[in-house]
Enzyme design. Structure first.
Site, PDB file in Angstrom:
ATOM      1  N   GLU A 126     -18.004   3.019  -7.463  1.00  0.00           N
ATOM      2  CA  GLU A 126     -18.833   1.927  -8.008  1.00  0.00           C
ATOM      3  C   GLU A 126     -20.252   2.424  -8.319  1.00  0.00           C
ATOM      4  OE1 GLU A 126     -21.146  -0.531  -5.756  1.00  0.00           O
ATOM      5  OE2 GLU A 126     -20.161  -0.130  -3.838  1.00  0.00           O
TER       6      GLU A 126
ATOM      7  N   VAL B 256     -18.252  -3.874  -6.411  1.00  0.00           N
ATOM      8  CA  VAL B 256     -16.853  -3.616  -6.030  1.00  0.00           C
ATOM      9  C   VAL B 256     -15.929  -4.429  -6.935  1.00  0.00           C
ATOM     10  CG1 VAL B 256     -15.136  -3.984  -4.199  1.00  0.00           C
ATOM     11  CG2 VAL B 256     -17.359  -2.957  -3.654  1.00  0.00           C
TER      12      VAL B 256
ATOM     13  N   SER C 142     -18.748 -13.322  -1.754  1.00  0.00           N
ATOM     14  CA  SER C 142     -18.749 -12.298  -2.799  1.00  0.00           C
ATOM     15  C   SER C 142     -17.506 -12.354  -3.671  1.00  0.00           C
ATOM     16  CB  SER C 142     -18.833 -10.918  -2.143  1.00  0.00           C
ATOM     17  OG  SER C 142     -18.714  -9.920  -3.122  1.00  0.00           O
ATOM     18  N   ALA C 143     -17.691 -12.103  -4.957  1.00  0.00           N
ATOM     19  CA  ALA C 143     -16.556 -11.995  -5.889  1.00  0.00           C
ATOM     20  C   ALA C 143     -15.670 -10.804  -5.516  1.00  0.00           C
ATOM     21  CB  ALA C 143     -17.068 -11.849  -7.314  1.00  0.00           C
ATOM     22  N   ASP C 144     -16.174  -9.906  -4.658  1.00  0.00           N
ATOM     23  CA  ASP C 144     -15.337  -8.787  -4.190  1.00  0.00           C
ATOM     24  C   ASP C 144     -14.057  -9.315  -3.541  1.00  0.00           C
ATOM     25  OD1 ASP C 144     -17.534  -7.293  -4.938  1.00  0.00           O
ATOM     26  OD2 ASP C 144     -17.982  -6.537  -2.921  1.00  0.00           O
TER      27      ASP C 144
ATOM     28  N   LYS D  31     -26.931  -5.931 -12.189  1.00  0.00           N
ATOM     29  CA  LYS D  31     -25.877  -5.810 -11.172  1.00  0.00           C
ATOM     30  C   LYS D  31     -24.681  -6.573 -11.733  1.00  0.00           C
ATOM     31  CE  LYS D  31     -24.904  -7.536  -6.494  1.00  0.00           C
ATOM     32  NZ  LYS D  31     -25.482  -8.132  -5.271  1.00  0.00           N
TER      33      LYS D  31
ATOM     34  N   LYS E 283     -20.063  -5.139   4.698  1.00  0.00           N
ATOM     35  CA  LYS E 283     -21.463  -4.884   4.995  1.00  0.00           C
ATOM     36  C   LYS E 283     -21.864  -5.628   6.259  1.00  0.00           C
ATOM     37  CE  LYS E 283     -22.280  -6.094   0.996  1.00  0.00           C
ATOM     38  NZ  LYS E 283     -22.886  -6.675  -0.186  1.00  0.00           N
TER      39      LYS E 283
ATOM     40  N   ASP F  45     -22.089 -18.624  -0.246  1.00  0.00           N
ATOM     41  CA  ASP F  45     -22.252 -17.317  -0.876  1.00  0.00           C
ATOM     42  C   ASP F  45     -21.102 -16.429  -0.416  1.00  0.00           C
ATOM     43  OD1 ASP F  45     -22.866 -14.826  -1.826  1.00  0.00           O
ATOM     44  OD2 ASP F  45     -24.978 -14.898  -1.276  1.00  0.00           O
TER      45      ASP F  45
HETATM   46  N1  PSU Z   1     -22.495  -1.997   0.165  1.00  0.00           N
HETATM   47  C1  PSU Z   1     -23.586  -1.199   0.236  1.00  0.00           C
HETATM   48  N2  PSU Z   1     -24.448  -1.191  -0.794  1.00  0.00           N
HETATM   49  C2  PSU Z   1     -24.241  -1.949  -1.892  1.00  0.00           C
HETATM   50  C3  PSU Z   1     -23.100  -2.794  -1.983  1.00  0.00           C
HETATM   51  C4  PSU Z   1     -22.256  -2.764  -0.919  1.00  0.00           C
HETATM   52  O1  PSU Z   1     -23.787  -0.505   1.216  1.00  0.00           O
HETATM   53  O2  PSU Z   1     -25.060  -1.892  -2.799  1.00  0.00           O
HETATM   54  C5  PSU Z   1     -22.836  -3.608  -3.227  1.00  0.00           C
HETATM   55  C6  PSU Z   1     -21.382  -3.438  -3.659  1.00  0.00           C
HETATM   56  O3  PSU Z   1     -21.379  -3.057  -5.023  1.00  0.00           O
HETATM   57  C7  PSU Z   1     -20.774  -4.805  -3.487  1.00  0.00           C
HETATM   58  C8  PSU Z   1     -21.974  -5.701  -3.725  1.00  0.00           C
HETATM   59  O4  PSU Z   1     -19.722  -5.060  -4.380  1.00  0.00           O
HETATM   60  O5  PSU Z   1     -23.026  -5.010  -3.041  1.00  0.00           O
HETATM   61  C9  PSU Z   1     -21.743  -7.090  -3.218  1.00  0.00           C
HETATM   62  O6  PSU Z   1     -22.752  -7.915  -3.693  1.00  0.00           O
HETATM   63  P1  PSU Z   1     -22.617  -9.509  -3.539  1.00  0.00           P
HETATM   64  O7  PSU Z   1     -22.653  -9.746  -2.049  1.00  0.00           O
HETATM   65  O8  PSU Z   1     -23.783 -10.085  -4.264  1.00  0.00           O
HETATM   66  O9  PSU Z   1     -21.278  -9.868  -4.129  1.00  0.00           O
HETATM   67 MN    MN Z   2     -23.193 -13.104  -3.235  1.00  0.00          MN
END
Ligand code: PSU
Ligand code: MN
Length: 293
Positions: free
Chosen positions: A11, A92, A124-126, A72, A143, A122
Site C-alpha cells: 500500500e 488497505v 474503516s473501509a478496510d 489518501k 492499528k 468510524d
Molecule cells: N497502519 C499504519 N499506518 C497507516 C495505515 C495503517 O501503521 O498509515 C493506513 C492504512 O493505509 C489503512 C488506513 O488502510 O491507515 C486506514 O485509515 P482509516 O482508518 O481512515 O480507514
Molecule cells: Mn476512518
C-alpha cells in the site's frame, strides 16, 4: 489457466500519510528490497495524476513520498482522484480494490484499519474490503489506536478468518499480543496457502487475514504504549479530529510521545510483514504450479 506470479502488493498510504519524511521514502525502498530479496516481485500501488499505478518506479515513489496535496485514497475516493487528475496513496481497502482488478492475491501492510475507539461509526473501509475481496493480507494486527474487540467481532460477522502466524493471540501492532484470540494458529507459509485455498474452495469470497506479531526486539509492551494511546486519542477527541485525518494524527502523536520508538516498531513490523508475504506469494505460486502439472 490462471497462474499468479509471486507478486506482493504494497500500500502507499503508509508513505503518504502514515510515516514522516524522510523515513517514508526510505521505507518504500527497504520494503521493496525485502520482497525482492525473498525472490518475489513488489508492486507498490498508488495514484499519480489520476491514473492508478500497480507497481511504481523510483521517481514515482519519490513523488508520492514528497509531493504536497497528496490524497489518501480509499475505494470511495477513486472517482475523486480520477476526475481531479490527482495523486494519492491507497489505503488497505484502496489497495485491495486495485489488486482485485490486477488479480494479485498477496498483500503486505502494517496494520489494518478497523473500528475506532473515540469516534462512533468510524469504521474503516478496510473491513468492508476484507469482507468482499478474496486475497491473503498480511498485517501486524489492527492499528493499536483501534477498538480491538469490536474490530475482531466485525471480522467474524463478515466471515474473515484471522490467522495468527505462530501465535494463538491477535497481535496489537506495537505489542505482540492484545489478549484476544485469533481464529486459527498456523506456522508456515505453506499452511497459510493451503488454508486460503480451502477457504475459497468452500465458496467464500472474503479475504484471509494473516496476523504476524511485530519482532520481539522492536515490540513495545502494552503497559507502556496503552497510556500513550489513551492520551493521543483524548487529544484527538478534544481537537475534534475525525474521519481520514484521525489515523495520521494519532500515529504522529504516538510517535512524538514515544520519542520515535513507536515509529521504529512500525518500520520493523512493515518489513517483517513484507518478508512473510513474499514467502506466502512463493508458496502460492508453487501450489498453483503443482495443480497445473
Ligand atoms: N497502519 C499504519 N499506518 C497507516 C495505515 C495503517 O501503521 O498509515 C493506513 C492504512 O493505509 C489503512 C488506513 O488502510 O491507515 C486506514 O485509515 P482509516 O482508518 O481512515 O480507514
Ligand atoms: Mn476512518
Amino acid at each position: 489457466m490462471n497462474i499468479s506470479l509471486p507478486i506482493v502488493a504494497l500500500e502507499s498510504t503508509v508513505l503518504t500519510h502514515g510515516l514522516p519524511r524522510p523515513q517514508n521514502l526510505q521505507l518504500a525502498h527497504d520494503i521493496e528490497r525485502m520482497v525482492r530479496d525473498q525472490g518475489a516481485t513488489p508492486a507498490t500501488i498508488g495514484f499519480l495524476d489520476g491514473y492508478l499505478h500497480i507497481g511504481l518506479s523510483e521517481s514515482e515513489l519519490d513523488r508520492l513520498a514528497n509531493e504536497k496535496g497528496i490524497y489518501k485514497v480509499g475505494p470511495r475516493d477513486f472517482a475523486t482522484v480520477i476526475t481531479q487528475r490527482a495523486s494519492g496513496g491507497t489505503t488497505v481497502a484502496g489497495t485491495m480494490f486495485a489488486c482485485k482488478h490486477a488479480n494479485i492475491k498477496v498483500f503486505a501492510t502494517g496494520g489494518i484499519g478497523g473500528v475506532h475507539r473515540e469516534s462512533p461509526f468510524d469504521i474503516s473501509a478496510d473491513l468492508q474490503a476484507l469482507a468482499t475481496i478474496p486475497m491473503i493480507v498480511v498485517c501486524a494486527g489492527a492499528k493499536a489506536i483501534l477498538d480491538f474487540p469490536a474490530t475482531l467481532e466485525y471480522l467474524e460477522t463478515m466471515s474473515v478468518p484471522v490467522i495468527g502466524f505462530g501465535t494463538d493471540k491477535f497481535p496489537a501492532f506495537y505489542s505482540r499480543e492484545s489478549g484476544l484470540d485469533v481464529s486459527i494458529k498456523l506456522n508456515t507459509p505453506q499452511e497459510i496457502v493451503e488454508f486460503a485455498k480451502a477457504h475459497w474452495n468452500a465458496g467464500l469470497q472474503s479475504a484471509v487475514l494473516v496476523a504476524n506479531p511485530v519482532p520481539t526486539t522492536d515490540a513495545i509492551s502494552s503497559s507502556e504504549i496503552e497510556p500513550i494511546i489513551e492520551k493521543a486519542s483524548k487529544e484527538a477527541k478534544d481537537k475534534k479530529i475525525r474521519g481520514k485525518e484521525l489515523t495520521p494524527f494519532l500515529l504522529q502523536r504516538i510517535s512524538d510521545l514515544t520519542k520515535g520508538k513507536s515509529m521504529r516498531a512500525n518500520l520493523s513490523l512493515l518489513l517483517n510483514n513484507a518478508h512473510l508475504a513474499a514467502q506466502i506469494a512463493k508458496a502460492l505460486r508453487a501450489a498453483e504450479k503443482r495443480r497445473v502439472a
